[in-house]
Design a protein around this motif. Sequence first.
Motif, PDB file in Angstrom:
ATOM      1  N   PRO A  46       0.826  -1.185   0.000  1.00  0.00           N
ATOM      2  CA  PRO A  46       0.000   0.000   0.000  1.00  0.00           C
ATOM      3  C   PRO A  46       0.865   1.241   0.000  1.00  0.00           C
ATOM      4  O   PRO A  46       1.974   1.224  -0.461  1.00  0.00           O
ATOM      5  N   GLY A  47       0.361   2.238   0.634  1.00  0.00           N
ATOM      6  CA  GLY A  47       1.050   3.499   0.667  1.00  0.00           C
ATOM      7  C   GLY A  47       0.255   4.525  -0.105  1.00  0.00           C
ATOM      8  O   GLY A  47       0.652   5.673  -0.229  1.00  0.00           O
ATOM      9  N   THR A  48      -0.874   4.097  -0.641  1.00  0.00           N
ATOM     10  CA  THR A  48      -1.689   5.001  -1.437  1.00  0.00           C
ATOM     11  C   THR A  48      -2.878   5.527  -0.661  1.00  0.00           C
ATOM     12  O   THR A  48      -3.475   6.511  -1.048  1.00  0.00           O
ATOM     13  N   GLU A  49      -3.251   4.866   0.446  1.00  0.00           N
ATOM     14  CA  GLU A  49      -4.347   5.363   1.256  1.00  0.00           C
ATOM     15  C   GLU A  49      -3.801   6.275   2.340  1.00  0.00           C
ATOM     16  O   GLU A  49      -2.630   6.243   2.649  1.00  0.00           O
ATOM     17  N   GLY A  50      -4.666   7.057   2.959  1.00  0.00           N
ATOM     18  CA  GLY A  50      -4.226   7.968   4.011  1.00  0.00           C
ATOM     19  C   GLY A  50      -3.477   9.126   3.393  1.00  0.00           C
ATOM     20  O   GLY A  50      -3.704   9.510   2.256  1.00  0.00           O
ATOM     21  N   SER A  51      -2.544   9.685   4.127  1.00  0.00           N
ATOM     22  CA  SER A  51      -1.776  10.797   3.581  1.00  0.00           C
ATOM     23  C   SER A  51      -0.833  10.284   2.505  1.00  0.00           C
ATOM     24  O   SER A  51      -0.437   9.122   2.503  1.00  0.00           O
ATOM     25  N   PRO A  52      -0.454  11.140   1.555  1.00  0.00           N
ATOM     26  CA  PRO A  52       0.381  10.697   0.436  1.00  0.00           C
ATOM     27  C   PRO A  52       1.665  10.016   0.897  1.00  0.00           C
ATOM     28  O   PRO A  52       2.399  10.545   1.723  1.00  0.00           O
ATOM     29  N   GLY A  53       1.900   8.817   0.380  1.00  0.00           N
ATOM     30  CA  GLY A  53       3.106   8.078   0.686  1.00  0.00           C
ATOM     31  C   GLY A  53       3.113   7.379   2.028  1.00  0.00           C
ATOM     32  O   GLY A  53       4.061   6.688   2.359  1.00  0.00           O
ATOM     33  N   GLU A  54       2.081   7.543   2.838  1.00  0.00           N
ATOM     34  CA  GLU A  54       2.046   6.909   4.153  1.00  0.00           C
ATOM     35  C   GLU A  54       0.988   5.809   4.183  1.00  0.00           C
ATOM     36  O   GLU A  54      -0.168   6.048   3.869  1.00  0.00           O
ATOM     37  N   PRO A  55       1.370   4.598   4.557  1.00  0.00           N
ATOM     38  CA  PRO A  55       0.388   3.519   4.641  1.00  0.00           C
ATOM     39  C   PRO A  55      -0.532   3.706   5.845  1.00  0.00           C
ATOM     40  O   PRO A  55      -0.206   4.411   6.780  1.00  0.00           O
ATOM     41  N   ARG A  56      -1.683   3.074   5.790  1.00  0.00           N
ATOM     42  CA  ARG A  56      -2.636   3.136   6.905  1.00  0.00           C
ATOM     43  C   ARG A  56      -2.375   2.040   7.917  1.00  0.00           C
ATOM     44  O   ARG A  56      -2.710   2.172   9.069  1.00  0.00           O
ATOM     45  N   VAL A  57      -1.813   0.931   7.466  1.00  0.00           N
ATOM     46  CA  VAL A  57      -1.613  -0.230   8.325  1.00  0.00           C
ATOM     47  C   VAL A  57      -0.210  -0.782   8.075  1.00  0.00           C
ATOM     48  O   VAL A  57       0.265  -0.785   6.943  1.00  0.00           O
ATOM     49  N   TYR A  58       0.424  -1.242   9.157  1.00  0.00           N
ATOM     50  CA  TYR A  58       1.760  -1.834   9.054  1.00  0.00           C
ATOM     51  C   TYR A  58       1.741  -3.283   9.520  1.00  0.00           C
ATOM     52  O   TYR A  58       1.058  -3.626  10.472  1.00  0.00           O
ATOM     53  N   GLU A  59       2.538  -4.091   8.858  1.00  0.00           N
ATOM     54  CA  GLU A  59       2.840  -5.439   9.314  1.00  0.00           C
ATOM     55  C   GLU A  59       4.249  -5.345   9.897  1.00  0.00           C
ATOM     56  O   GLU A  59       5.202  -5.050   9.175  1.00  0.00           O
ATOM     57  N   GLU A  60       4.368  -5.555  11.210  1.00  0.00           N
ATOM     58  CA  GLU A  60       5.661  -5.412  11.864  1.00  0.00           C
ATOM     59  C   GLU A  60       6.244  -6.768  12.228  1.00  0.00           C
ATOM     60  O   GLU A  60       5.533  -7.659  12.689  1.00  0.00           O
ATOM     61  N   TRP A  61       7.548  -6.878  12.042  1.00  0.00           N
ATOM     62  CA  TRP A  61       8.283  -8.100  12.333  1.00  0.00           C
ATOM     63  C   TRP A  61       9.379  -7.786  13.338  1.00  0.00           C
ATOM     64  O   TRP A  61      10.084  -6.783  13.207  1.00  0.00           O
ATOM     65  N   GLY A  62       9.509  -8.641  14.342  1.00  0.00           N
ATOM     66  CA  GLY A  62      10.563  -8.483  15.331  1.00  0.00           C
ATOM     67  C   GLY A  62      11.012  -9.839  15.830  1.00  0.00           C
ATOM     68  O   GLY A  62      10.408 -10.874  15.528  1.00  0.00           O
TER      69      GLY A  62
END
Length: 196
Positions: A46-62
């Motif tokens: 993604p990266g197209t929803e919300g503010s320009p260039g910012e994703p709405r949801v993240y998948e985080e790995w640790g």
Amino acid sequence: MIARPNPEPRTRASIPIVVSLDAAHSMIALPVDAPVFDIRGSHGVPGTEGSPGEPRVYEEWGYAERAWYLEKRQGFTGVLRALLWPTEGVVEVGIHGSIWAERTQKPPVEAFKFQISEVGYRSLRSYLRATIASEEPVGIFGNSRFCVARPSYHLFHHCHHYTAKGLREAGLPISMRGALTRDGFAKQLRRIMPLS
């Protein structure tokens, strides 16, 4: 015929990722279109929803030591065990509306944003998935699932090494030796982070 969404990344020049670093832990955040949890699959980019260039949801790995992080066997003896003996590690995969750097309460906190190629993104996802020994979670907390990791946790393979290896797979110039400490890792991330 029913059209099915393509789970592969859309072609574009670069894909944003974020590395969060607090006083003792690091996480890699990948943008996703929707909060769908599937550690085996590949999410669209993604990266197209919300503010320009910012994703709405993240998948985080640790990555963390199981006894410390899940069983809360901490303290001085926990530090010795976690660093001096190879112990069982866990991989955390979480779906969040914000990155770890915005949620953690362990300063100092920094977030490093990088743009990687589509090939780098695929390589990073492949590496992250390959670090999971079993897809059956050993713990679920909120929006995060913890699965047994393939590599053991110890002084020379901890969360910063896990994150650094992922960044190397993504094509970023990171030294594994420089990821031994939080400060060394942060210094490297600052050095390679593009100027905004």
